[in-house]
Design a protein around this motif. Structure first.
Motif, mmCIF file in Angstrom:
data_model
loop_
_atom_site.group_PDB
_atom_site.id
_atom_site.type_symbol
_atom_site.label_atom_id
_atom_site.label_comp_id
_atom_site.label_asym_id
_atom_site.label_seq_id
_atom_site.Cartn_x
_atom_site.Cartn_y
_atom_site.Cartn_z
ATOM 1 N N ALA A 81 0.647 -1.365 -0.131
ATOM 2 C CA ALA A 81 -0.078 0.129 -0.155
ATOM 3 C C ALA A 81 0.965 1.227 0.097
ATOM 4 O O ALA A 81 1.892 1.387 0.552
ATOM 5 N N SER A 82 0.262 2.491 -0.254
ATOM 6 C CA SER A 82 0.996 3.688 -0.169
ATOM 7 C C SER A 82 1.306 4.225 1.399
ATOM 8 O O SER A 82 0.419 3.625 2.172
ATOM 9 N N ALA A 83 2.152 5.150 1.412
ATOM 10 C CA ALA A 83 2.621 5.675 2.764
ATOM 11 C C ALA A 83 1.437 6.544 3.356
ATOM 12 O O ALA A 83 1.056 6.326 4.442
ATOM 13 N N VAL A 84 0.456 6.976 2.153
ATOM 14 C CA VAL A 84 -0.632 7.883 2.672
ATOM 15 C C VAL A 84 -1.644 6.640 3.286
ATOM 16 O O VAL A 84 -2.292 7.039 4.275
ATOM 17 N N ALA A 85 -2.068 5.767 2.632
ATOM 18 C CA ALA A 85 -2.611 4.806 2.992
ATOM 19 C C ALA A 85 -2.443 4.062 4.462
ATOM 20 O O ALA A 85 -3.216 4.159 5.365
ATOM 21 N N TYR A 86 -1.012 3.681 4.701
ATOM 22 C CA TYR A 86 -0.505 3.217 5.864
ATOM 23 C C TYR A 86 -0.828 4.684 7.106
ATOM 24 O O TYR A 86 -1.133 4.194 8.054
ATOM 25 N N ARG A 316 5.330 12.809 -0.147
ATOM 26 C CA ARG A 316 6.905 12.712 -0.423
ATOM 27 C C ARG A 316 7.676 11.338 -0.394
ATOM 28 O O ARG A 316 8.296 10.929 -0.996
ATOM 29 N N MET A 317 6.883 10.768 0.785
ATOM 30 C CA MET A 317 7.474 9.077 1.075
ATOM 31 C C MET A 317 7.043 8.430 -0.258
ATOM 32 O O MET A 317 8.006 7.663 -0.719
ATOM 33 N N ASP A 318 5.902 8.269 -0.836
ATOM 34 C CA ASP A 318 5.564 7.911 -1.991
ATOM 35 C C ASP A 318 6.438 8.090 -3.314
ATOM 36 O O ASP A 318 6.450 7.157 -4.097
ATOM 37 N N ALA A 319 6.714 9.482 -3.075
ATOM 38 C CA ALA A 319 7.499 9.746 -4.504
ATOM 39 C C ALA A 319 9.132 9.417 -4.089
ATOM 40 O O ALA A 319 9.455 9.663 -5.071
ATOM 41 N N GLY A 320 9.352 8.606 -3.003
ATOM 42 C CA GLY A 320 10.829 8.441 -2.747
ATOM 43 C C GLY A 320 11.716 9.695 -2.401
ATOM 44 O O GLY A 320 12.897 9.655 -2.578
ATOM 45 N N ARG A 321 10.968 10.778 -1.793
ATOM 46 C CA ARG A 321 11.615 12.306 -1.732
ATOM 47 C C ARG A 321 11.650 12.511 -0.342
ATOM 48 O O ARG A 321 12.125 13.728 0.143
ATOM 49 N N LEU A 322 11.244 11.758 0.730
ATOM 50 C CA LEU A 322 11.084 11.817 1.974
ATOM 51 C C LEU A 322 12.480 11.776 2.706
ATOM 52 O O LEU A 322 13.011 10.761 2.979
ATOM 53 N N ARG A 323 13.110 13.070 3.434
ATOM 54 C CA ARG A 323 14.256 13.109 3.910
ATOM 55 C C ARG A 323 13.928 12.732 5.570
ATOM 56 O O ARG A 323 13.013 12.966 6.145
#
Length: 395
Positions: A81-86, A316-323
């Motif tokens: 699932a997506s990070a938002v769903a989680y 951002r996490m789903d896009a692989g851009r979360l620092r």
């Protein structure tokens, strides 16, 4: 909608944030909210008061059937699932109690995530399917009695003995510790920190529950004892080298807290709003007084600002851009503000705010733990301070 008309104002969604979610996300949120409302909410105040969570293994299997365990992982029975769903799942679970969200977070974002990211194909195939189904519970053992915010000082050791590893040490404040079929244990070796999978029942390995807690009372929290625990070479997580490995797992779990803490805050806000509409003093509902309305307005503003921040970090996490610094930003703000919302809600309820007939004091007490674990507010301030200034203030 006809031109010139606006949707009605929704006190439950004043910013219209539901417009940011797709139908799948809203359906998942509804499913988890219904499950939590039926299986946990009617009982959790009593569990908290008694310091127990009966049939936690049964609840884990039900959460596995919902796809809530390791849900952002793919393969091995995980939902992908997506990070938002989680995040939405964490929000709904913590809206009933932090202990339930902690069960899911430690299982999926710490234990399963560590095995998926750093484990061998054989380790993933052995452990992830039963963990995703909730048939096997895992724990994540990093914190020690003398080393919480400073994991670099850990004393648990792993030494080579022939082709085996031998682990000796203690771990403290380990969620799910005595329930776990497998513990992800971090230990110092001659070559730096490494991770190991320790199955329950291994000789020399024991867990004892921590009692007399004032917070997270419905959560199982344990001390782990490792007294010459001998493990085969294939118990080591081959991809884990140095402290970056466990800290990376913590970053993933902290993201869930960014959402989860707001679940507790939402419940307290909704409780205060309902109470203000119905509780009468001086001949009218207290929600009609300016000071009460100011409190409710401030709570709503911080709650929904936090939700907008959580959604942004999820995208951002789903896009692989979360620092990692951005996760610290979210945990620092959302847990701190969630706790303030709960404290303010308690003042709206007056003396009733301390009664377990209402959920406010329970959530407020739970968030005192959430404020501290997986990085205290001070640690996240220093992480952000270092990122902002380029200067390291940890030493």
């Amino acid at each position: 909608m006809a031109a010139g008309t606006l949707p009605p104002f929704d006190p439950a969604d004043p910013l219209g944030l539901d417009d940011l979610l797709d139908g799948t996300d809203r359906a998942l949120r509804g499913t988890v909210r219904a499950w939590a409302g039926e299986r946990v909410l009617p009982h959790v105040a009593g569990w908290h008061e008694r310091g127990e969570m009966p049939d936690v293994r049964g609840l884990a299997r039900e959460l596995g059937a919902l796809g809530a365990l390791g849900m952002t992982l793919t393969g091995h029975g995980c939902a992908g699932a997506s990070a938002v769903a989680y995040g939405l799942v964490c929000l709904e679970l913590e809206a009933v109690d932090s202990a339930v969200r902690s069960l899911v977070s430690v299982q999926g974002s710490l234990a399963m995530y560590a095995i998926d990211r750093f484990g061998s194909p054989e380790q993933r195939a052995r452990w992830l399917p039963p963990m995703a189904a909730g048939e096997t519970i895992g724990c994540f053992a990093l914190t020690e009695p003398e080393h919480g915010s400073d994991p670099a000082g850990m004393r648990t050791r792993a030494e080579r003995r022939g082709g085996d590893w031998v682990l000796t040490g203690r771990k403290m404040w380990i969620t799910n510790g005595s329930l776990a079929g497998v513990a992800v244990v971090w230990a110092r070796t001659d070559d730096g920190v490494r991770g190991f999978l320790v199955p329950a029942g291994t000789e020399g390995f024991a867990a004892r529950d921590i009692r007399h807690k004032g917070s997270l009372r419905a959560s199982v929290t344990s001390e782990l004892l490792l007294d010459g625990v001998r493990l085969p070479a294939d118990a080591e997580l081959p991809g884990a080298r140095g402290l970056r490995a466990p800290l990376g797992c913590l970053g993933h779990a902290r993201y869930g807290i960014v959402w989860g803490a707001l679940g507790a805050a939402r419940t307290c806000f909704e409780t205060a709003l309902d109470y203000a509409r119905t509780r009468e003093q001086f001949g009218r509902p207290i929600g009609g007084f300016q000071l009460t309305q100011a409190k409710l307005a401030d709570m709503a503003v911080e709650l929904h600002k936090g939700l907008l921040l959580a959604w942004h970090l999820g995208r951002r996490m789903d896009a692989g851009r979360l620092r990692p610094e951005q996760v610290s930003f979210g945990k620092l703000n959302n847990v701190r503000e969630a706790l303030e919302i709960c404290r303010t809600a308690r003042t709206v309820l007056g003396a009733n705010g301390i009664s377990f007939e209402y959920p406010v004091m329970r959530h407020m007490a739970n968030l005192e733990s959430v404020l501290t674990y997986e990085g205290t507010s001070e640690m996240h301030q220093l992480i952000l301070g270092k990122a902002l200034t380029g200067l390291d203030a940890f030493a």
